[in-house]
Design an enzyme around this catalytic site. Structure first.
Site, PDB file in Angstrom:
ATOM      1  N   GLU A 245       1.100  -1.157  -0.032  1.00  0.00           N
ATOM      2  CA  GLU A 245       0.028   0.063   0.036  1.00  0.00           C
ATOM      3  C   GLU A 245       0.938   1.298   0.100  1.00  0.00           C
ATOM      4  O   GLU A 245       1.628   1.580   1.033  1.00  0.00           O
ATOM      5  CB  GLU A 245      -0.921   0.177   1.172  1.00  0.00           C
ATOM      6  N   CYS A 278      -1.769   9.588   2.538  1.00  0.00           N
ATOM      7  CA  CYS A 278      -1.163   9.039   0.924  1.00  0.00           C
ATOM      8  C   CYS A 278      -2.352   9.511   0.121  1.00  0.00           C
ATOM      9  O   CYS A 278      -1.978   9.597  -1.093  1.00  0.00           O
ATOM     10  CB  CYS A 278      -1.287   7.449   1.088  1.00  0.00           C
TER      11      CYS A 278
HETATM   12  P1  NAD Z   1       8.536   4.410   4.583  1.00  0.00           P
HETATM   13  O1  NAD Z   1       8.324   3.691   3.413  1.00  0.00           O
HETATM   14  O2  NAD Z   1       9.470   5.363   4.892  1.00  0.00           O
HETATM   15  O3  NAD Z   1       8.650   3.196   5.902  1.00  0.00           O
HETATM   16  C1  NAD Z   1       7.474   2.525   6.155  1.00  0.00           C
HETATM   17  C2  NAD Z   1       7.986   1.341   7.114  1.00  0.00           C
HETATM   18  O4  NAD Z   1       8.855   0.789   6.162  1.00  0.00           O
HETATM   19  C3  NAD Z   1       8.731   1.764   8.092  1.00  0.00           C
HETATM   20  O5  NAD Z   1       8.597   1.025   9.151  1.00  0.00           O
HETATM   21  C4  NAD Z   1      10.209   1.501   7.679  1.00  0.00           C
HETATM   22  O6  NAD Z   1      11.247   1.292   8.660  1.00  0.00           O
HETATM   23  C5  NAD Z   1      10.080   0.553   6.860  1.00  0.00           C
HETATM   24  N1  NAD Z   1      11.083   0.538   5.548  1.00  0.00           N
HETATM   25  C6  NAD Z   1      11.218   1.586   4.682  1.00  0.00           C
HETATM   26  N2  NAD Z   1      12.243   1.231   3.870  1.00  0.00           N
HETATM   27  C7  NAD Z   1      12.552   0.083   4.158  1.00  0.00           C
HETATM   28  C8  NAD Z   1      13.495  -0.929   3.520  1.00  0.00           C
HETATM   29  N3  NAD Z   1      14.181  -0.604   2.657  1.00  0.00           N
HETATM   30  N4  NAD Z   1      13.815  -2.092   3.996  1.00  0.00           N
HETATM   31  C9  NAD Z   1      13.041  -2.491   5.296  1.00  0.00           C
HETATM   32  N5  NAD Z   1      11.997  -1.707   5.850  1.00  0.00           N
HETATM   33  C10 NAD Z   1      11.970  -0.483   5.187  1.00  0.00           C
HETATM   34  O7  NAD Z   1       6.950   5.147   4.804  1.00  0.00           O
HETATM   35  P2  NAD Z   1       6.613   6.399   5.889  1.00  0.00           P
HETATM   36  O8  NAD Z   1       7.605   7.520   5.500  1.00  0.00           O
HETATM   37  O9  NAD Z   1       6.870   5.887   7.245  1.00  0.00           O
HETATM   38  O10 NAD Z   1       5.075   6.635   5.340  1.00  0.00           O
HETATM   39  C11 NAD Z   1       4.726   7.529   4.463  1.00  0.00           C
HETATM   40  C12 NAD Z   1       4.503   6.894   2.892  1.00  0.00           C
HETATM   41  O11 NAD Z   1       3.516   6.134   3.259  1.00  0.00           O
HETATM   42  C13 NAD Z   1       4.003   7.771   2.169  1.00  0.00           C
HETATM   43  O12 NAD Z   1       4.662   7.478   0.834  1.00  0.00           O
HETATM   44  C14 NAD Z   1       2.506   7.528   2.078  1.00  0.00           C
HETATM   45  O13 NAD Z   1       1.881   7.885   1.000  1.00  0.00           O
HETATM   46  C15 NAD Z   1       2.578   6.066   2.383  1.00  0.00           C
HETATM   47  N6  NAD Z   1       1.429   5.723   2.694  1.00  0.00           N
HETATM   48  C16 NAD Z   1       0.592   4.936   1.949  1.00  0.00           C
HETATM   49  C17 NAD Z   1      -0.621   4.499   2.359  1.00  0.00           C
HETATM   50  C18 NAD Z   1      -1.741   3.449   1.686  1.00  0.00           C
HETATM   51  O14 NAD Z   1      -2.561   2.978   2.161  1.00  0.00           O
HETATM   52  N7  NAD Z   1      -1.588   3.108   0.426  1.00  0.00           N
HETATM   53  C19 NAD Z   1      -1.252   4.864   3.530  1.00  0.00           C
HETATM   54  C20 NAD Z   1      -0.403   5.530   4.344  1.00  0.00           C
HETATM   55  C21 NAD Z   1       0.738   6.120   4.120  1.00  0.00           C
HETATM   56  C1  SIN Z   2      -6.983   5.698   5.672  1.00  0.00           C
HETATM   57  O1  SIN Z   2      -6.695   4.249   5.341  1.00  0.00           O
HETATM   58  O2  SIN Z   2      -7.944   5.754   6.313  1.00  0.00           O
HETATM   59  C2  SIN Z   2      -6.362   6.864   4.730  1.00  0.00           C
HETATM   60  C3  SIN Z   2      -4.823   6.478   4.839  1.00  0.00           C
HETATM   61  C4  SIN Z   2      -3.963   7.547   4.103  1.00  0.00           C
HETATM   62  O3  SIN Z   2      -4.771   8.544   3.657  1.00  0.00           O
HETATM   63  O4  SIN Z   2      -3.013   7.870   4.531  1.00  0.00           O
END
Ligand code: NAD
Ligand code: SIN
Length: 487
Positions: A245, A278
């Site tokens: 996701e 996101c």
């Molecule tokens: P991130 O990818 O930096 O980290 C998420 C998790 O993955 C953390 O626990 C991190 O330690 C781990 N991680 C990251 N890279 C890794 C790797 N190479 N190897 C192992 N573990 C790794 O994300 P973030 O900054 O915490 O969150 C923000 C991002 O999440 C934004 O891009 C946002 O759009 C996305 N997001 C998506 C959704 C969705 O449902 N599609 C919802 C919320 C957030």
């Molecule tokens: C949701 O799952 O409710 C939204 C997550 C998001 O927009 O980051």
């Protein structure tokens, strides 16, 4: 020596890996300090989860449901504490933190419904006996969570996984470990058997140690960059289910609306949670001429009236800081690299640390369209595009490798029909902000936004595999079924 912060096989202990600290972005003070789980501890957590799978997978669904309902009660008991932990680690306003805990609690009943609708059992009579559809758990699920909804989003993987009969090893975001700790306490207090749910803490190195183990699935919510990394890392491990996701570069087309009302939808799409959702709109697509200019003026005015502050401020803020000074610096740099007419800079907030920013608005230079990077900027920044007709608006909206959320603001149902047929995204709203999602609907995206395994209501799909069986109580002659056999 720090307090015990990792949970393996039902026992809390202190990690032996690198020390790490999460900070309050409002006060800059440390919130959580501990040693991360070292690779051998992560391996042990997975081995224990594998052992626990033997019995958990065979526990009847009614028992698993009862334990998850008890978890819901434990969340309710700790609701204030969890909301405060979210506020302390993310700086989000209290109203958002409380709503997040509400979503976590609501997830339990929604997931119970989803299991019966999407991963239940079905039986039909046949000439020989019956055809039966069952679902079986995949096994040991690694869950990696993001910081922006540190409770709700990993919870959205963990609850369906446990209901399905999977066991879990969870690593929260290194920015929000204390929220992960509270979730683990609630699950333990609810009676989740030892080893069925395990918590490891740490940064990317811990995440990498986790995915290197013999897991059966990686349930991941986070950035597209990490998603790319996982796709590559698992290329030779097709047996591991990946549910990714990821982020988006989401378009919001605003075509005809009262400018003040349009501005509310735009601000809520682009700036809620300080742009750290996101589903936030990143690209605002407007008509050329006065209609579009009036909307920009209304957005600029409304953005200037948003209260930006800290969770416990006496005046309730609309939005808090970004997750860290570092994230804010990165956002400032990304904003300055955009080419166009700045309508509002991504500003500082007086008397607040650098993690606080005010929303940025920029009208993109037409000459550079298509040249700029098609990337998510996880901050309250809206890039505005002006187009002369709706066909161009749609093309611009689809001009992305991502496909998470999209929206149309218009009172013309014909435009909505056109929009929802042509737009390429998984969450597509009409006259509603792009943000916010219904718990009883799937949530996921196309292209770089995921891998076609949507979460939320459809999480049941990736937590279990379907098993189709023909069954007869006793073997009988296949009379009439076998052709071409000499007597
Ligand atoms: P991130 O990818 O930096 O980290 C998420 C998790 O993955 C953390 O626990 C991190 O330690 C781990 N991680 C990251 N890279 C890794 C790797 N190479 N190897 C192992 N573990 C790794 O994300 P973030 O900054 O915490 O969150 C923000 C991002 O999440 C934004 O891009 C946002 O759009 C996305 N997001 C998506 C959704 C969705 O449902 N599609 C919802 C919320 C957030
Ligand atoms: C949701 O799952 O409710 C939204 C997550 C998001 O927009 O980051």
């Amino acid at each position: 020596m720090s307090a015990a912060q990792i949970l393996i096989g039902g026992k809390w202990r202190t990690g032996t890996g690198e020390r790490f600290v999460s900070h309050n972005p409002v006060t800059c003070a440390p919130v959580f300090e501990a040693e991360s789980a070292a690779p051998d501890e992560v391996a042990e957590a997975v081995a224990i989860a594998r052992k626990a799978l033997e019995s958990w997978a065979d526990v009847d669904l009614a028992t698993r449901i009862a334990i998850l309902r008890a978890y819901r009660q434990e969340l309710e008991r700790r609701a204030d504490e969890i909301a405060r932990a979210i506020a302390d680690e993310t700086g989000k306003p209290m109203w958002e933190c409380r709503a997040e805990v509400g979503s976590m609690m609501g997830k339990v009943e929604i997931s119970i419904r989803a299991v019966s609708e999407r991963a239940g059992e079905r039986e039909t009579a046949t000439a020989f006996g019956r055809a039966v559809l069952r679902h079986r758990p995949h096994g040991v699920m690694a869950v990696l969570g993001p910081f922006n909804f540190p409770g709700h989003l990993p919870n959205g993987h963990i609850v369906p996984a446990l209901l399905a009969g999977d066991t879990v090893v969870f690593k929260p975001s290194e920015e929000t470990p204390s929220v992960g700790r509270l979730m683990a306490e609630a699950l333990q207090a609810a009676g989740v058997p030892d080893g069925v749910f395990n918590l490891v803490q740490g940064g990317r190195a811990t995440g990498q140690a986790l995915i290197a183990q013999e897991i059966d699935g990686l349930l991941f919510t986070g950035s597209a960059a990490a998603g790319d990394y996982f796709r590559r890392a698992f290329i030779d491990r097709p047996e591991v289910i990946l549910a990714l996701e990821l982020g988006g570069n989401n378009p919001l087309v605003v075509w005809d609306a009262d400018p003040e009302i349009a501005a509310q939808h735009i601000v809520q799409s682009g700036f809620v949670t300080t742009g750290q959702r996101c589903s936030c709109a990143r690209r605002l697509i407007l008509p050329e001429g006065k209609a579009g200019s009036d909307i920009i003026a209304a957005v600029e005015a409304l953005a200037g009236r948003l209260v930006i502050g800290a969770p416990y401020d006496p005046i309730e803020p609309y939005m808090g800081p970004l997750i860290s000074d570092r994230a804010a610096e990165a956002a400032r740099q990304r904003f300055s690299a955009l080419r166009g007419k700045v309508i509002r800079p991504l500003g500082d907030v007086a008397d607040r640390p650098r993690a606080f920013v005010s929303p940025g608005l920029i009208e993109m230079d037409v000459a550079t369209w298509g040249e700029g990077e098609d990337e998510e900027i996880f901050a309250p920044i809206l890039q505005i595009y002006r187009v002369k007709d709706f066909d161009l608006a749609l093309r611009r909206a689809n001009a992305t490798r991502y496909g998470l959320s999209a929206g149309l603001i218009s009172s013309d149902p014909g435009l909505w029909t056109w929009f929802q047929k042509k737009i390429r995204a998984g969450v597509v709203n009409w006259n509603r902000p792009t943000t916010g999602a219904a718990g009883d609907m799937p949530f996921g995206g196309l292209g770089r936004s995921g891998n076609h395994r949507p979460s939320a209501y459809y999480a049941a799909d990736y937590c279990a595999y379907p098993m189709a069986s023909f069954e007869a109580a006793t073997p009988v002659a296949l009379t009439g079924e076998m052709k071409g056999v000499r007597p």
